[in-house]
Design an enzyme around this catalytic site. Sequence first.
Site, PDB file in Angstrom:
ATOM      1  CG  HIS A 223     -15.005  38.495  22.579  1.00  0.00           C
ATOM      2  ND1 HIS A 223     -13.668  38.818  22.692  1.00  0.00           N
ATOM      3  CD2 HIS A 223     -15.681  39.662  22.717  1.00  0.00           C
ATOM      4  CE1 HIS A 223     -13.551  40.128  22.867  1.00  0.00           C
ATOM      5  NE2 HIS A 223     -14.750  40.660  22.885  1.00  0.00           N
TER       6      HIS A 223
ATOM      7  CD  GLU B 253     -14.175  44.319  21.577  1.00  0.00           C
ATOM      8  OE1 GLU B 253     -15.097  45.146  21.466  1.00  0.00           O
ATOM      9  OE2 GLU B 253     -13.944  43.677  22.624  1.00  0.00           O
TER      10      GLU B 253
ATOM     11  CG  ASP C  71     -27.328  56.670  23.003  1.00  0.00           C
ATOM     12  OD1 ASP C  71     -27.127  55.564  23.538  1.00  0.00           O
ATOM     13  OD2 ASP C  71     -27.714  57.674  23.645  1.00  0.00           O
TER      14      ASP C  71
ATOM     15  CG  ASP D 170     -18.812  43.485  24.356  1.00  0.00           C
ATOM     16  OD1 ASP D 170     -18.295  43.527  25.490  1.00  0.00           O
ATOM     17  OD2 ASP D 170     -18.153  43.299  23.320  1.00  0.00           O
TER      18      ASP D 170
END
Length: 604
Positions: free
Chosen positions: A257, A282, A343, A370
């Site tokens: 990351h 996450e 979205d 990501d």
Amino acid sequence: EPCETEESVDNDEFEVAKDDDDEDDDYDEEFDESESACSVVVKVDLKFVDSEFLSSMEELQRALLSVIWEESASRRLQLWKLQCQTSSFIMCSATLNEGNFLHLSSHPEDGGFIHLSAYVNGDGGDLTNLIARLQKHFSVPASTGHVVRSAWRLQPLGIYKPGLNSLLTDDMFTFSFTPHFIELYKTVVLDEMSKFQRITVTEKFDVPTHSLEAYEASLVPGSSSYAANNPEFFQPTKTLFLDGTSQSTSYCDAGYHEALVHPAMFAHPTGPKRVAIVGGGEGATLREVLKHKSVEKCLMIEIDPDMVRVAREALPEWNDCSDFSESDVNCFDHPRADVRLEDAFAWFRNNFGPSATLHSEDPLDVIIMDALDPEGGAEIVMALYRNEEFWVSIIESLTDDGILIMQMGAAPANEEVGEQFSLWHNRDAFLGVIERVGFRQMFTYVEDHAGFGDSWTFLVACVSDRCKDRWFSSSAQVNLEMHTRVHRRRSDNQVALDFFDGVLVSEYQRPRRQWESVYCKKVPRPVECEFVESQANRLAVGGSAAIRNAGDLRVAAALARAINSTDDLKGVSEFRPLRSHLSSPVVARHFTLLFAQHLSEASD
């Protein structure tokens, strides 16, 4: 009886038999071989299980029947026969319909050990849930206080056919099922199906990198051992999978990351104020962005609310911002975070696309993708990497100094075919899309500690040519800016970065040779590859003197000055055909490596 069948089953078939070789164990079922050309044997070993549980046939039968009952909801299983035998240990076998069966052997005197195996005929289906159920019903901890050790492996049988057993080729098999090392502990922490994807979290120890004994020692309260005083070093490795594809691991969370976020953040001239993340459910990408003092607002646009919920519950380390914030806060709840559960494609198109209808959002300084790997041909992958309308909305959403950064999947190898002919054809096409929509600068770099088993590729694309100067900042300049731009940790007063620094940036600045090798296998062959090859041949035949005439030096000088910049090539007629290829991997690498040598030799 927890299992029901369409036909009545004799109660005698559920009675325990001692050393009874019943000829009726054999069954004769007709099934289509084409549907079962590739079957799977799942083997699960558990240790430090309670000895009383392992010595009880009734308890073992009950656990086995519970697994079958839960599995029957997804596999339409029917129990045909359950038999148990005992001698020095207990064995039970369950014969099921469609050629499936379950088997166990219990060894209470051997450290509380039990071996479980399942023969799954045909497609294999959801093996993750099967393993989780076996662990749930048989992992009864012993009174010794040991953690139940769990390891599993798969053994595919038969001939693989496309469309069958896709699980055998995804990351779930590679990372979680295949025992690369001798695994001491492995378990499924969570496995559920959201509206959009299957979310799985696993946990395991690998012998070369972790010690289960040290982990157990770290749990002892009041102990003076090193493990007890430093428990963070001895945790099992968690891995997040989405639809069987590995997303990140706790062991390499920071490495991946930080590589995904900070190169773009430091390439921005003044420090980005508005940042958007596409995906990143996450929370780790959000965590890295919020470490920058300049960030006033970070939008995280994630389509799957269940992913965010699972991250809060099962992956709290990924989204913990407490150590560099003024209060103990989760990254999702940080005052500078704006989490949108919608979205991202539609959000960018509606606000910045050619047919935008909203126009309610301010421009962005950095966008971090990501999202999905470019591998394969799934519809959603094709839409992400080949939809020019979407990428037009991306560049239109950026400021004049705006930067896009994204992960691009596993790095290529020298031996691979041209990517237009491989599973990476979307990546090959995408580089052309990025150029066509108007990005002026592109840089690829590779990180070796992303935790995916391969070196991982990232792309930075800039709206402005000025980005080039920032990208090639010196190590000292990057290290200095780390102390002025990034928050410090409260725990040790150090800059809140674990891997990223100026030395790493200098490595990212040099493209790797395998990009050149794969790029030059395109059809038709790029013109710059022909030039590189011709210069290499001339150098091999005539030495450095072969390029010391005025024309060659002029060309070499222009190349050396023009690392990804078209401005310095105006008037250099020899390179008009190359102007549209200046950001290609082969040119970038060749400029920085090959001609630097020629110019240094000619400088005298």
